[in-house]
Design a protein around this motif. Structure first.
Motif, PDB file in Angstrom:
ATOM      1  N   PRO A 131       0.835  -1.194   0.000  1.00  0.00           N
ATOM      2  CA  PRO A 131       0.000   0.000   0.000  1.00  0.00           C
ATOM      3  C   PRO A 131       0.878   1.255   0.000  1.00  0.00           C
ATOM      4  O   PRO A 131       1.930   1.267   0.625  1.00  0.00           O
ATOM      5  CB  PRO A 131      -0.757  -0.116   1.328  1.00  0.00           C
ATOM      6  CG  PRO A 131       0.184  -0.843   2.236  1.00  0.00           C
ATOM      7  CD  PRO A 131       0.970  -1.773   1.355  1.00  0.00           C
ATOM      8  N   PHE A 132       0.437   2.295  -0.714  1.00  0.00           N
ATOM      9  CA  PHE A 132       1.162   3.558  -0.621  1.00  0.00           C
ATOM     10  C   PHE A 132       0.211   4.666  -0.206  1.00  0.00           C
ATOM     11  O   PHE A 132      -1.018   4.501  -0.277  1.00  0.00           O
ATOM     12  CB  PHE A 132       1.928   3.865  -1.910  1.00  0.00           C
ATOM     13  CG  PHE A 132       1.103   4.175  -3.135  1.00  0.00           C
ATOM     14  CD1 PHE A 132       0.763   5.490  -3.460  1.00  0.00           C
ATOM     15  CD2 PHE A 132       0.721   3.165  -4.010  1.00  0.00           C
ATOM     16  CE1 PHE A 132       0.040   5.786  -4.610  1.00  0.00           C
ATOM     17  CE2 PHE A 132      -0.007   3.440  -5.169  1.00  0.00           C
ATOM     18  CZ  PHE A 132      -0.347   4.755  -5.466  1.00  0.00           C
ATOM     19  N   LEU A 133       0.822   5.753   0.264  1.00  0.00           N
ATOM     20  CA  LEU A 133       0.035   6.892   0.730  1.00  0.00           C
ATOM     21  C   LEU A 133       0.172   7.990  -0.309  1.00  0.00           C
ATOM     22  O   LEU A 133       1.289   8.293  -0.729  1.00  0.00           O
ATOM     23  CB  LEU A 133       0.628   7.340   2.071  1.00  0.00           C
ATOM     24  CG  LEU A 133      -0.089   8.412   2.864  1.00  0.00           C
ATOM     25  CD1 LEU A 133      -1.481   7.949   3.280  1.00  0.00           C
ATOM     26  CD2 LEU A 133       0.734   8.736   4.122  1.00  0.00           C
ATOM     27  N   CYS A 134      -0.948   8.554  -0.763  1.00  0.00           N
ATOM     28  CA  CYS A 134      -0.869   9.582  -1.798  1.00  0.00           C
ATOM     29  C   CYS A 134      -1.579  10.863  -1.359  1.00  0.00           C
ATOM     30  O   CYS A 134      -2.736  10.826  -0.953  1.00  0.00           O
ATOM     31  CB  CYS A 134      -1.476   9.059  -3.101  1.00  0.00           C
ATOM     32  SG  CYS A 134      -1.196  10.175  -4.495  1.00  0.00           S
ATOM     33  N   LEU A 135      -0.865  11.953  -1.451  1.00  0.00           N
ATOM     34  CA  LEU A 135      -1.459  13.271  -1.214  1.00  0.00           C
ATOM     35  C   LEU A 135      -1.928  13.790  -2.571  1.00  0.00           C
ATOM     36  O   LEU A 135      -1.117  14.009  -3.465  1.00  0.00           O
ATOM     37  CB  LEU A 135      -0.395  14.203  -0.619  1.00  0.00           C
ATOM     38  CG  LEU A 135      -0.769  15.683  -0.530  1.00  0.00           C
ATOM     39  CD1 LEU A 135      -1.856  15.916   0.512  1.00  0.00           C
ATOM     40  CD2 LEU A 135       0.463  16.521  -0.192  1.00  0.00           C
ATOM     41  N   VAL A 136      -3.245  13.918  -2.727  1.00  0.00           N
ATOM     42  CA  VAL A 136      -3.786  14.398  -4.008  1.00  0.00           C
ATOM     43  C   VAL A 136      -4.181  15.858  -3.852  1.00  0.00           C
ATOM     44  O   VAL A 136      -5.068  16.186  -3.064  1.00  0.00           O
ATOM     45  CB  VAL A 136      -5.026  13.580  -4.447  1.00  0.00           C
ATOM     46  CG1 VAL A 136      -5.389  13.922  -5.888  1.00  0.00           C
ATOM     47  CG2 VAL A 136      -4.762  12.097  -4.302  1.00  0.00           C
ATOM     48  N   VAL A 137      -3.492  16.721  -4.584  1.00  0.00           N
ATOM     49  CA  VAL A 137      -3.725  18.161  -4.440  1.00  0.00           C
ATOM     50  C   VAL A 137      -3.997  18.772  -5.803  1.00  0.00           C
ATOM     51  O   VAL A 137      -3.105  18.902  -6.632  1.00  0.00           O
ATOM     52  CB  VAL A 137      -2.511  18.849  -3.771  1.00  0.00           C
ATOM     53  CG1 VAL A 137      -2.642  18.822  -2.262  1.00  0.00           C
ATOM     54  CG2 VAL A 137      -1.175  18.234  -4.184  1.00  0.00           C
ATOM     55  N   SER A 138      -5.278  19.154  -6.020  1.00  0.00           N
ATOM     56  CA  SER A 138      -5.616  19.719  -7.327  1.00  0.00           C
ATOM     57  C   SER A 138      -6.396  21.005  -7.131  1.00  0.00           C
ATOM     58  O   SER A 138      -6.479  21.540  -6.024  1.00  0.00           O
ATOM     59  CB  SER A 138      -6.416  18.698  -8.133  1.00  0.00           C
ATOM     60  OG  SER A 138      -7.706  18.599  -7.602  1.00  0.00           O
ATOM     61  N   GLY A 139      -6.995  21.499  -8.237  1.00  0.00           N
ATOM     62  CA  GLY A 139      -7.764  22.730  -8.148  1.00  0.00           C
ATOM     63  C   GLY A 139      -9.086  22.538  -7.409  1.00  0.00           C
ATOM     64  O   GLY A 139      -9.638  23.485  -6.854  1.00  0.00           O
ATOM     65  N   GLY A 140      -9.594  21.322  -7.403  1.00  0.00           N
ATOM     66  CA  GLY A 140     -10.892  21.080  -6.784  1.00  0.00           C
ATOM     67  C   GLY A 140     -10.848  20.181  -5.561  1.00  0.00           C
ATOM     68  O   GLY A 140     -11.816  20.092  -4.815  1.00  0.00           O
ATOM     69  N   HIS A 141      -9.725  19.485  -5.348  1.00  0.00           N
ATOM     70  CA  HIS A 141      -9.655  18.499  -4.269  1.00  0.00           C
ATOM     71  C   HIS A 141      -8.334  18.541  -3.513  1.00  0.00           C
ATOM     72  O   HIS A 141      -7.308  18.897  -4.084  1.00  0.00           O
ATOM     73  CB  HIS A 141      -9.824  17.079  -4.831  1.00  0.00           C
ATOM     74  CG  HIS A 141     -11.164  16.839  -5.427  1.00  0.00           C
ATOM     75  ND1 HIS A 141     -11.494  17.270  -6.695  1.00  0.00           N
ATOM     76  CD2 HIS A 141     -12.277  16.237  -4.935  1.00  0.00           C
ATOM     77  CE1 HIS A 141     -12.748  16.935  -6.950  1.00  0.00           C
ATOM     78  NE2 HIS A 141     -13.248  16.313  -5.909  1.00  0.00           N
ATOM     79  N   THR A 142      -8.408  18.165  -2.248  1.00  0.00           N
ATOM     80  CA  THR A 142      -7.200  17.925  -1.450  1.00  0.00           C
ATOM     81  C   THR A 142      -7.514  16.713  -0.603  1.00  0.00           C
ATOM     82  O   THR A 142      -8.423  16.753   0.221  1.00  0.00           O
ATOM     83  CB  THR A 142      -6.871  19.147  -0.571  1.00  0.00           C
ATOM     84  OG1 THR A 142      -6.614  20.251  -1.443  1.00  0.00           O
ATOM     85  CG2 THR A 142      -5.650  18.902   0.284  1.00  0.00           C
ATOM     86  N   GLN A 143      -6.801  15.617  -0.845  1.00  0.00           N
ATOM     87  CA  GLN A 143      -7.122  14.366  -0.164  1.00  0.00           C
ATOM     88  C   GLN A 143      -5.852  13.617   0.217  1.00  0.00           C
ATOM     89  O   GLN A 143      -4.856  13.680  -0.503  1.00  0.00           O
ATOM     90  CB  GLN A 143      -7.906  13.431  -1.113  1.00  0.00           C
ATOM     91  CG  GLN A 143      -9.243  13.958  -1.568  1.00  0.00           C
ATOM     92  CD  GLN A 143      -9.939  13.025  -2.558  1.00  0.00           C
ATOM     93  OE1 GLN A 143      -9.298  12.184  -3.196  1.00  0.00           O
ATOM     94  NE2 GLN A 143     -11.244  13.174  -2.691  1.00  0.00           N
ATOM     95  N   LEU A 144      -5.947  12.902   1.343  1.00  0.00           N
ATOM     96  CA  LEU A 144      -4.899  11.942   1.699  1.00  0.00           C
ATOM     97  C   LEU A 144      -5.512  10.567   1.466  1.00  0.00           C
ATOM     98  O   LEU A 144      -6.569  10.253   2.021  1.00  0.00           O
ATOM     99  CB  LEU A 144      -4.529  12.088   3.165  1.00  0.00           C
ATOM    100  CG  LEU A 144      -3.465  13.138   3.467  1.00  0.00           C
ATOM    101  CD1 LEU A 144      -3.434  13.450   4.955  1.00  0.00           C
ATOM    102  CD2 LEU A 144      -2.088  12.668   2.994  1.00  0.00           C
TER     103      LEU A 144
END
Ligand code: KG4
Ligand code: ZN
Length: 333
Positions: A131-144
């Protein structure tokens, strides 16, 4: 069934029209047509976006096939972003994909834009291990996101107000910068110093908040401009460096916390804001301190692109996850 399918992928969720050809998981072409029109309006105007997608989609797909040196009859499937995104923009990509698939008798694969950002890491080497951990940072979303397997994604943290990209774009607007302000702040910050310490939120847990930062920038500017009317022009690079530093600090703090809580050391970042040079550098540095394996996509795979849609669709093809012609776009998923 072919386990190494050749897939035509379409992305049209926001303001970039993108088409890619992915064969056996390898990206053969990835062509993106941007939409300069939105800078004039200080943000994406949905109606302009869908019209520009309509103009761009046919030539973009033609160039993607040509660059990949693939003929339509060599394709095994057509993939498209179903959502989340602007409904009119999504409609153009979904309709094109459905028509293309119908005309050529090809199966259709729908893709979740947010999962695709995460799986953009599989468009190049080295690939993260599960499993990996991903920080998703875009114009509409911010998620771990904890990514257990290609299609098993668990969201463990998210923003309670603005997304990280919005924080860049909205503060940039206050500074008089054109949309999208993220890349402009990044560039200006390079020649400035983060002498202004803008507010960091005091948030427990793994959720994010960026609205306090916006207010902090607004109040600081008001106060300083009252005393010296040219404050903004004279200090633009330093202000940008301060804004970028604050956003990067918030993101790095939360991903560190998430890594500690989950015990995961495979750490990835994705989405448009992952193109930010300050964030890329800070993540590399934190990774070295913590003994993480850090994965940062190349710039073209951070911002919206169809390669990530094709790579995600390859996993779905291998699992036999197809949809019929009745499929419709979804602004929220
Ligand atoms: O993922 P993306 O291309 O589109 C969405 O799905 O939202 O992200 C766009 C966001 C915009 O807010 C833009 O300002 C930001 O990514 N962005 C950046 C940089 N490049 C793009 N933010 C900071 N620094 C950058 N270099
Ligand atoms: Zn995106």
């Amino acid at each position: 069934m072919n386990s190494n399918p050749t897939i035509l992928a379409i992305e049209s969720s926001c303001d970039d029209t993108s088409a890619a050809v992915v064969s056996g998981g390898e990206v053969l072409s990835n062509v993106t047509a941007g939409q300069a029109i939105h800078a004039e309006f200080g943000g994406v105007v949905p109606e302009h976006a869908s019209r520009a997608h309509q103009r761009n989609i046919v030539p973009t797909v033609a160039v993607a096939l040509k660059r990949a040196n693939v003929l339509p009859e060599e394709l095994d499937a057509v993939a498209f972003t179903r959502g989340p995104g602007l409904i009119g923009s999504l409609m153009v990509g979904v309709s094109f994909a459905k028509a293309f698939a119908l005309a050529r008798g090809l199966p259709l694969i729908e893709v979740d834009h947010m999962k695709a950002h995460v799986l953009a890491h599989f468009a190049e080497d080295p690939k993260p291990r599960f499993p990996f951990l991903c920080l998703v940072v875009s114009g509409g979303h911010t998620q771990l996101v904890v990514v257990n397997s290609p299609l098993d994604h668990e969201i463990i943290g998210k923003t309670i107000d603005d997304a990280a990209g919005e924080a860049f774009d909205k503060t940039g607007k206050m500074l008089g910068l054109d949309y999208p302000a993220g890349p402009r702040i990044d560039k200006l910050a390079a020649s400035g110093k983060p002498v202004l310490a803008f507010a960091r939120p005091k948030m427990d847990g793994l959720d994010f908040s960026f609205s306090g930062l916006k207010t902090s920038v607004l109040y600081t500017l008001r106060k300083e401009i009252e005393q010296s009317p040219n404050y903004l022009q004279d200090n633009l690079a330093d202000i940008c460096a301060g804004v970028q530093q604050a956003i990067v600090d918030i993101l790095i703090h939360k991903i560190t916390k998430a890594a500690e809580q989950t015990g995961i050391k495979e750490i990835a970042v994705a989405g448009g804001v992952a193109a930010n040079s300050g964030l890329r550098k800070a993540l590399e540095q934190r990774g070295q301190e913590k003994g993480w394996n850090v994965y940062i996509p190349k710039l073209a795979y951070c911002t919206d692109n169809a390669a990530m849609i094709g790579v995600t669709a390859t996993f779905k093809y291998q699992l036999g996850q197809f949809v019929g012609q009745e499929v419709a776009p979804a602004a929220r998923l």
